[in-house]
Design an enzyme around this catalytic site. Structure first.
Site, PDB file in Angstrom:
ATOM      1  N   LYS A  33      10.930 -41.479   4.330  1.00  0.00           N
ATOM      2  CA  LYS A  33       9.642 -41.183   4.016  1.00  0.00           C
ATOM      3  C   LYS A  33       8.978 -42.417   3.297  1.00  0.00           C
ATOM      4  O   LYS A  33       7.815 -42.783   3.502  1.00  0.00           O
ATOM      5  CB  LYS A  33       9.481 -40.225   2.657  1.00  0.00           C
ATOM      6  CG  LYS A  33       9.909 -38.725   3.391  1.00  0.00           C
ATOM      7  CD  LYS A  33       9.705 -37.700   2.229  1.00  0.00           C
ATOM      8  CE  LYS A  33      10.143 -36.222   2.817  1.00  0.00           C
ATOM      9  NZ  LYS A  33       9.916 -35.328   1.749  1.00  0.00           N
ATOM     10  N   ASP A  49       3.921 -32.773   0.748  1.00  0.00           N
ATOM     11  CA  ASP A  49       4.777 -32.022  -0.246  1.00  0.00           C
ATOM     12  C   ASP A  49       3.979 -31.510  -1.431  1.00  0.00           C
ATOM     13  O   ASP A  49       4.587 -30.484  -1.728  1.00  0.00           O
ATOM     14  CB  ASP A  49       5.895 -33.125  -0.537  1.00  0.00           C
ATOM     15  CG  ASP A  49       6.839 -33.367   0.327  1.00  0.00           C
ATOM     16  OD1 ASP A  49       7.009 -32.527   1.379  1.00  0.00           O
ATOM     17  OD2 ASP A  49       7.427 -34.737   0.520  1.00  0.00           O
TER      18      ASP A  49
END
Ligand code: ATR
Length: 292
Positions: A75, A111
């Site tokens: 990420k 997220d």
């Protein structure tokens, strides 16, 4: 003239990449929505190790992928590699969703959205209630905690107490996300337990050494009207959630965060905003149970 039907209705290929990636449940979610909406599409697991990942992502615009998800451990690298990152992923310095738009590689982070949408869904009014009351305690200071703290601050939580085994990591996040945040180690005293929401973001269950909340301590000091959220979803009911339930607290599992974080990506790639349904949740739970 013979029409090239692939250019009229091409199969949109999408992916999730990570290392390892074999346990990702994202293909179940996206392929369910692809089928549900009758789309010409595919969502694939693509294992890429750290030395392959950079070349894969930077040449994405030349491939037939329209976009995909990026997960652990890529990420942060994805954030560095995209041509354009939105405000949210820039703040988090991590990208979990990418897409190609006019040849440009874009990145976002869903997220925090997934975290908030899960609580909105499973526990309506959770933020108004918690905000009016006593703030939130976040256990852990890793990548997942980052997105969650950002989400909590955006919903007006005050204070947001970050408790971590390595207190320096908690301090770094508290500094990053502003004055409503406060870092502590793993000693939870009366001030830290006087919150109305607890989120466990640590990777282990609640039995690990140095863990701030020892379930054998029975959540002593926490009020019975606590909302307890664990982002771990294997098992679905963690020991911490079980204890919270036994004490009559509201317990919210982490599966919904996984389901909801998938929504914005799917919409970007396929142009349809999908719904997180009980049927989809049951499908993923069935798959999780198979592997236990
Ligand atoms: P993620 O990106 O999934 O959040 P991470 O960045 O590796 O993963 O963070 C894992 C979190 O779990 C950290 O807060 C970590 O604490 P440290 O910063 O002290 O390492 C926490 N964690 C992992 N194992 C733990 C354990 N046995 N006891 C307490 N905390 C633990």
């Amino acid at each position: 003239m013979v029409e090239d039907i692939t250019s009229i209705n091409p199969t949109k290929r999408t992916f999730v990449t990570g290392w390892p990636i074999s346990h990702s449940r994202s293909p179940i979610i996206h392929n369910y929505w692809i089928k549900q909406h009758g789309l010409e599409g595919a969502y694939e697991r693509l294992p890429k190790n750290p030395s392959e990942f950079g070349a894969f992502l930077t040449t994405l615009a030349d491939s037939d992928f329209v976009g995909g998800n990026v997960t652990i451990p890529h990420k942060e690298a994805a954030f560095q590699l995209v041509d354009q990152s939105d405000e949210l992923s820039s703040k988090l310095e991590a990208v979990n969703t990418v897409w190609i738009e006019e040849g440009i590689l874009h990145g976002s982070n869903t997220d925090g959205y997934g975290f908030l949408a899960n609580l909105d869904d499973r526990c309506p009014g959770w933020d108004a209630y918690a905000r009016k009351k006593r703030g939130a305690l976040v256990l852990g200071a890793g990548g997942a905690a980052r997105a969650i703290i950002y989400g909590l601050v955006s919903r007006g939580f005050d204070p947001v107490i970050i408790s971590n085994r390595t207190v320096e990591r908690a301090e770094t996040l508290a500094t990053k996300f502003g004055p409503v945040c406060r870092a502590v180690g793993t000693n939870i005293g009366p001030q830290e337990s006087d919150v109305s929401l607890v989120i466990n973001t640590t990777s282990l269950g609640m039995s690990g050494e140095g863990n701030p909340l020892d379930v054998s301590g029975g959540l002593t000091g926490f009020k019975d009207d606590l909302i307890m959220n664990d982002i771990v979803y294997t098992p679905l009911i963690t020991p911490l959630l079980r204890l919270a339930k036994e004490k009559g607290m509201v317990a919210v599992d982490g599966l919904g965060m996984l389901l909801h974080q998938a929504v914005p990506g799917f919409e970007k790639w396929f142009g349809v905003r999908p719904k997180v349904s009980e049927e989809l949740r049951a499908l993923v739970i069935e798959n999780l149970e198979k592997e236990i």
